[in-house]
Structure formats: structure tokens, C-alpha cells
Enzyme design. Structure first.
Site, PDB file in Angstrom:
ATOM      1  N   ASP A  14       4.214   6.188  -2.078  1.00 61.13           N
ATOM      2  CA  ASP A  14       4.833   5.226  -1.157  1.00 61.13           C
ATOM      3  C   ASP A  14       5.454   5.876   0.073  1.00 61.13           C
ATOM      4  OD1 ASP A  14       4.158   3.233  -3.004  1.00 61.13           O
ATOM      5  OD2 ASP A  14       5.998   3.580  -4.123  1.00 61.13           O
ATOM      6  N   GLY A  16       3.987   6.111   2.949  1.00 63.84           N
ATOM      7  CA  GLY A  16       3.489   5.478   4.176  1.00 63.84           C
ATOM      8  C   GLY A  16       2.126   6.027   4.571  1.00 63.84           C
ATOM      9  N   LYS A  17       1.353   6.444   3.562  1.00 65.76           N
ATOM     10  CA  LYS A  17       0.032   7.017   3.825  1.00 65.76           C
ATOM     11  C   LYS A  17      -0.895   6.006   4.508  1.00 65.76           C
ATOM     12  CE  LYS A  17      -0.187   7.883  -0.627  1.00 65.76           C
ATOM     13  NZ  LYS A  17       1.200   7.694  -1.107  1.00 65.76           N
ATOM     14  N   ASN A  39      -3.644   1.622  -8.719  1.00 65.17           N
ATOM     15  CA  ASN A  39      -2.200   1.883  -8.829  1.00 65.17           C
ATOM     16  C   ASN A  39      -1.611   2.123  -7.445  1.00 65.17           C
ATOM     17  OD1 ASN A  39      -3.745   4.243  -8.710  1.00 65.17           O
ATOM     18  ND2 ASN A  39      -2.462   5.421 -10.098  1.00 65.17           N
ATOM     19  N   GLY A  41      -0.849   1.373  -3.476  1.00 72.23           N
ATOM     20  CA  GLY A  41      -0.616   0.209  -2.632  1.00 72.23           C
ATOM     21  C   GLY A  41      -0.349   0.713  -1.230  1.00 72.23           C
ATOM     22  N   HIS A  42      -1.356   0.678  -0.371  1.00 75.35           N
ATOM     23  CA  HIS A  42      -1.207   1.219   0.982  1.00 75.35           C
ATOM     24  C   HIS A  42      -1.086   0.071   1.984  1.00 75.35           C
ATOM     25  CE1 HIS A  42      -3.119   5.265  -0.445  1.00 75.35           C
ATOM     26  NE2 HIS A  42      -2.022   4.929  -1.089  1.00 75.35           N
ATOM     27  N   GLN A 229      -0.898   8.071  -4.371  1.00 73.99           N
ATOM     28  CA  GLN A 229       0.272   8.609  -5.081  1.00 73.99           C
ATOM     29  C   GLN A 229       0.864   9.785  -4.283  1.00 73.99           C
ATOM     30  OE1 GLN A 229      -2.784   8.023  -7.286  1.00 73.99           O
ATOM     31  NE2 GLN A 229      -1.907   6.016  -7.075  1.00 73.99           N
TER      32      GLN A 229
HETATM   33  P1  IMO Z   1       0.734   4.957  -3.668  1.00 67.65           P
HETATM   34  O1  IMO Z   1      -0.675   5.412  -3.393  1.00 67.65           O
HETATM   35  C1  IMO Z   1       4.252   5.178  -6.189  1.00 67.65           C
HETATM   36  C2  IMO Z   1       3.637   5.832 -10.487  1.00 67.65           C
HETATM   37  C3  IMO Z   1       3.986   4.709 -11.441  1.00 67.65           C
HETATM   38  C4  IMO Z   1       4.368   5.512 -12.669  1.00 67.65           C
HETATM   39  C5  IMO Z   1       3.398   6.675 -12.656  1.00 67.65           C
HETATM   40  C6  IMO Z   1       2.172   6.484 -13.521  1.00 67.65           C
HETATM   41  O2  IMO Z   1       1.007   3.573  -3.204  1.00 67.65           O
HETATM   42  O3  IMO Z   1       1.712   5.951  -3.142  1.00 67.65           O
HETATM   43  P2  IMO Z   1      -0.014   5.008 -13.321  1.00 67.65           P
HETATM   44  O4  IMO Z   1      -0.195   3.533 -13.111  1.00 67.65           O
HETATM   45  O5  IMO Z   1      -0.615   5.843 -12.234  1.00 67.65           O
HETATM   46  O6  IMO Z   1      -0.420   5.463 -14.681  1.00 67.65           O
HETATM   47  O7  IMO Z   1       1.583   5.242 -13.264  1.00 67.65           O
HETATM   48  O8  IMO Z   1       2.997   6.822 -11.283  1.00 67.65           O
HETATM   49  N1  IMO Z   1       2.697   5.465  -9.415  1.00 67.65           N
HETATM   50  C7  IMO Z   1       3.039   5.306  -8.116  1.00 67.65           C
HETATM   51  N2  IMO Z   1       4.246   5.351  -7.511  1.00 67.65           N
HETATM   52  N3  IMO Z   1       3.164   4.966  -5.440  1.00 67.65           N
HETATM   53  C8  IMO Z   1       1.938   4.938  -6.010  1.00 67.65           C
HETATM   54  O9  IMO Z   1       0.805   4.876  -5.284  1.00 67.65           O
HETATM   55  C9  IMO Z   1       1.841   5.072  -7.421  1.00 67.65           C
HETATM   56  N4  IMO Z   1       0.825   5.078  -8.311  1.00 67.65           N
HETATM   57  C10 IMO Z   1       1.363   5.330  -9.519  1.00 67.65           C
HETATM   58  O10 IMO Z   1       5.050   3.934 -10.955  1.00 67.65           O
HETATM   59  O11 IMO Z   1       5.661   6.044 -12.521  1.00 67.65           O
HETATM   60 MG    MG Z   2       2.424   2.384  -2.464  1.00 65.63          MG
END
Ligand code: IMO
Ligand code: MG
Length: 428
Positions: A14, A16-17, A39, A41-42, A229
Site C-alpha cells: 500500500d 502507492g505503487k 491480494n 489493491g492498486h 505487496q
Molecule cells: P498491495 O499490492 C498490503 C498482507 C495481508 C496479510 C499478508 C498475507 O496493495 O500493496 P495474503 O492474502 O497475501 O496471504 O496476506 O499480506 N497483504 C497486503 N498488505 N498491501 C497488499 O498489496 C497486500 N497483499 C497482502 O494483509 O497481512
Molecule cells: Mg494496496
């Protein structure tokens, strides 16, 4: 010859990619996702509305762009379809712009049930997964059980799907017995839809992405690899087991796209001027107080995928330096410094105290008592979101940037000071 440049989140996701990839995509004809799945959310802002992408690369809104979903990604056909249909409604020719690797793995409905069952079994020790089936799908991939996008094109697809489902149901029956686990959704209904949506995937270009990425580079088309992530959620280097199930650091772009390490050029590291984390796991600079709430409200820190309130805290330099080291970051991109507008004092963890000993290393033990050692900065009383050039930035903010550059040894090349494309300053 053009390079594969990589955009990575350096914290816990998260950062801001999405905004940065959308912004940089004007210089890159090709954008590729190399790991993770829905998982992610961009968020991308258009005037007053925003669009959240989960599986489709953030270059999709640029005319003429090629967007590749690489082999390292796990794809849920149902989520992919609803996303694509929404993009199509905006008048964007999504089928022309998006291509999918045959070798990408498919998330099936029972993967989501297994994700929920694993979390239920962990009880208080749960990971805080997004419940999109990520962990179970990557487990099947490495256990050599997985179903791939290319399988959709084979005559025995239905049989392969049934075999995988049977394996999953046997495990789920065990969970139901042991933990009184109940299915959080109707499997039959989800499966019916999933099978239809899997057929929908076939209306897209399904490609040998490793050949295509290398051919594009050979043809002088620069590729931007979009990480999902963040480094601190990397399966090897993150706060294991509170991590995601893929390689989120730079090396993941090579295995997730079939591109050799020597073809990598810039490595853009995206970080927020403060920190957030969703889900469980260590977060040394977390603020459980009013200041944390102020960051959450001002930064609108609520999950784009799950809607969960994000945990908030000050910038963590040992973690940031670790991420820079792991990926060989060449350019830093600082996001959301405008959220810090109006604070009297801004803190940065410059080191940790672990069991009474000062260190600047991220500890192995996720249960260790970690006390941040803070350095304080004077806040600024300016509206950063209104600044359009370096010259307009307040001196206090410049001092904050200079400290981060000095500590990481990497220049901050881009400052994003609000969600709009116009609120972006490039630094020479
Ligand atoms: P973006 O790309 C923030 C976190 C979940 C959890 C852990 C494992 O938007 O930055 P998972 O569903 O992958 O098995 O969860 O990783 N998590 C994220 N946190 N941004 C994300 O994606 C995330 N994708 C997974 O909250 O702690
Ligand atoms: Mg996100």
C-alpha cells in the site's frame, strides 16, 4: 537495448505503487505484473474518482500500452473478469491491452476455502490474510499440484480441475472435523461462476510470456515491472510467517517474468513518508494513539482490497534500508508526505533497541521486543499538495528528505504529494 525496470513497494504494501506505475507508464510501452495476485489493491485516481486494480497491471489506462500478467502471478478468473468488465465500461479496449502468461497459476474456489480454513485453524496467531486464496495457490504451485492458465487450452482441463478440487475437499473435510470449520461461501455457486469466468479468460491473448518479454526488450521496448505487496511481506525476507507467499523483492521480477538479472535497469523503490501495515505481524513504529489515528484519517488508510483500517506509524529506517539492500534500489519514490502537513514534530526510527541492545538490523525473531530509537524533525506548516516544484518545498521537508537520502544512500527522485497525477515532483 532497453531494460526491465522494476517498481517495488519497500514497506508492508500500500505504498502507492499503482499511482506511480500509472505515472511512469507514459515512458514505458509495456507494464508487467510478476508476482502476487488479487491480494493487491492498486488505486489510480481520475479527477474525483478512483479505480482499484487487483490483477490487471496499472499501465492499462495508457493508450497503446501492453500489459502482461506474468508467470509469477496467481490469477483468479472471477476477480479478473469483473475487473476487466469494469475497465471495458470506461471505454478501454482491455483485450487489446492485456496479455496473460500460460505459466501463471489459477486460483480456484477451494483455494479460498483453504485460505479461510488455515486462518481459522491459526486462531489468534492468524496472518490476517486477504482470504483471496494466495497462500494455498502458491503452495500448490511449489508442491507441483497447481493448475495453470495454459491448462485452460488443453482437452483435459475439466479432469485436472476435478483432481485438484478433490484433493482440496479432502483437506477441508479434515478441517471441518478438527476445527468445526464452516464454508464462508457456497462452493457450488462459486464454482459454477468460476468455470464460466475461466472460459472468459480464453478471450484474452494467452502467451508464452517469457519469450514475449525478451522479444519486446530486444525490439527496444522498455518494460516496467510492477511489484505487488512490499519488501517486508516477502516470503523469504519479510516478517515470516506474517508475510505473503511470493518474492516481492527485485529478484522476483526475474523469475516472475523469465527475464535475466542482467537486463534489469532502474529499480524504483516506493515508500510512504510514514508507515502502514494491514494484517498481523511486527510493526516496531506503530502508533496506537491519537497521532496514529490522525495519520489514518488524513492518509485515508483503509484497505483497498479488504476495507480494513490500516495500522499506522512513523517511518522505519532500519526496515527501509533493509529493503533498499535486498533489491538494489536505484531511485527512491516518496509518497504521501502531504499527510504529514501540520504536525509539530515528525519522528523517524533511525535504529532499534532489541532486548536492550542498539542495532540497525531487522531482527530475525518476529516476537522480539523491538523499541524504535527515534530522531525528531521539526514539522512544516505548508500545504505540500499545492507545491508544483522543488523550489516551493518548505525547508523542514527538505531536511527530512535529505536525512533519508543520507541514511539510505539513494536519491529520492520522485515526490508524490497527493493522489492526482499533477501532484508529482520529479527531482534532478
Ligand atoms: P498491495 O499490492 C498490503 C498482507 C495481508 C496479510 C499478508 C498475507 O496493495 O500493496 P495474503 O492474502 O497475501 O496471504 O496476506 O499480506 N497483504 C497486503 N498488505 N498491501 C497488499 O498489496 C497486500 N497483499 C497482502 O494483509 O497481512
Ligand atoms: Mg494496496
Amino acid at each position: 537495448m532497453k531494460t526491465l525496470d522494476v517498481v517495488l513497494g519497500l514497506q508492508w504494501g500500500d505504498e502507492g505503487k499503482g499511482k506511480i506505475v500509472d505515472y511512469l507508464a507514459q515512458r514505458y510501452p509495456v507494464v508487467a505484473r510478476f508476482q502476487g495476485g488479487p491480494n493487491a489493491g492498486h488505486s489510480i485516481q481520475f479527477g474525483n474518482t478512483s479505480f482499484v486494480l487487483h490483477s490487471v497491471p496499472s499501465g492499462v489506462f495508457r493508450e497503446g500500452s501492453i500489459n502482461i500478467i506474468g508467470n509469477g502471478v496467481v490469477l483468479d478468473p472471477s476477480i479478473f473478469r469483473s475487473e476487466c468488465e469494469a475497465i471495458e465500461k470506461m471505454g478501454i479496449p482491455v483485450r487489446e491491452r492485456v496479455r496473460i502468461a500460460k505459466r501463471a497459476h489459477l486460483i480456484v474456489p477451494t483455494h479460498k476455502l483453504l485460505d479461510a480454513a488455515d486462518e481459522a485453524a491459526l486462531g489468534k496467531g492468524k496472518i490476517g490474510s486477504t482470504l483471496k486464496g494466495i497462500g494455498p495457490t502458491y503452495s500448490d504451485k511449489t508442491a507441483r499440484n497447481g493448475l495453470r492458465v495454459g491448462d485452460l487450452l488443453e482437452a483435459d482441463f475439466a479432469a485436472k480441475y476435478e483432481t485438484l478440487k478433490k484433493k482440496h475437499l479432502a483437506r477441508l473435510a479434515q478441517y471441518q472435523q478438527q476445527y468445526a470449520f464452516t464454508f464462508p461461501f457456497d462452493l457450488e455457486e462459486a464454482e459454477r461462476k468460476w468455470l464460466e469466468d475461466a472460459q472468459y479468460l480464453k478471450s484474452f491473448q494467452i502467451i508464452d510470456a517469457e519469450y514475449e518479454t525478451n522479444a519486446l526488450l530486444d525490439a527496444d521496448k522498455a518494460i516496467l515491472a510492477e511489484g505487488a505487496q512490499g519488501s517486508m511481506l516477502d516470503v523469504d525476507f519479510g516478517s515470516y510467517p506474517f508475510v505473503t507467499s511470493s518474492s516481492t523483492a527485485c529478484a522476483g521480477a526475474c523469475t516472475g517474468l523469465g527475464v535475466a538479472p542482467r537486463r534489469i535497469g532502474h529499480v524504483y523503490g516506493v515508500f510512504k513518508a510514514y508507515c502502514t501495515r494491514v494484517g498481523s505481524g511486527p510493526f516496531p513504529t506503530e502508533l496506537g494513539d491519537e497521532t496514529g489515528e490522525r495519520l489514518r484519517q488524513k492518509g485515508r488508510e483503509f484497505g483497498a482490497t479488504t476495507g480494513r483500517p490500516r495500522r499506522t506509524g512513523w517511518l522505519d529506517l532500519p526496515a527501509l534500508k533493509y529493503a533498499v539492500m535486498l533489491s538494489g534500489v536505484t531511485d527512491l519514490i516518496m509518497m504521501k508526505a502531504d499527510v504529514l502537513d501540520g504536525f509539530d514534530t515528525i519522528k523517524v526510527a533511525s535504529a532499534y533497541c532489541v532486548d536492550g541492545v542498539r542495532t540497525d538490523r531487522v531482527p530475525y525473531d518476529v516476537y522480539a521486543e523491538v523499541e524504535p530509537v527515534y530522531k525528531e524533525f521539526k514539522g512544516w506548516k505548508a500545504d505540500l499538495g499545492a507545491c508544483r516544484s522543488e523550489a516551493e518545498l518548505p525547508a523542514e521537508f527538505k531536511a527530512y528528505i535529505a536525512y533519508i537520502e543520507q541514511e539510505t544512500g539513494v536519491p529520492v527522485r520522485i515526490l508524490s504529494l497527493g493522489p492526482d497525477r499533477a501532484q508529482t515532483i520529479i527531482r534532478e
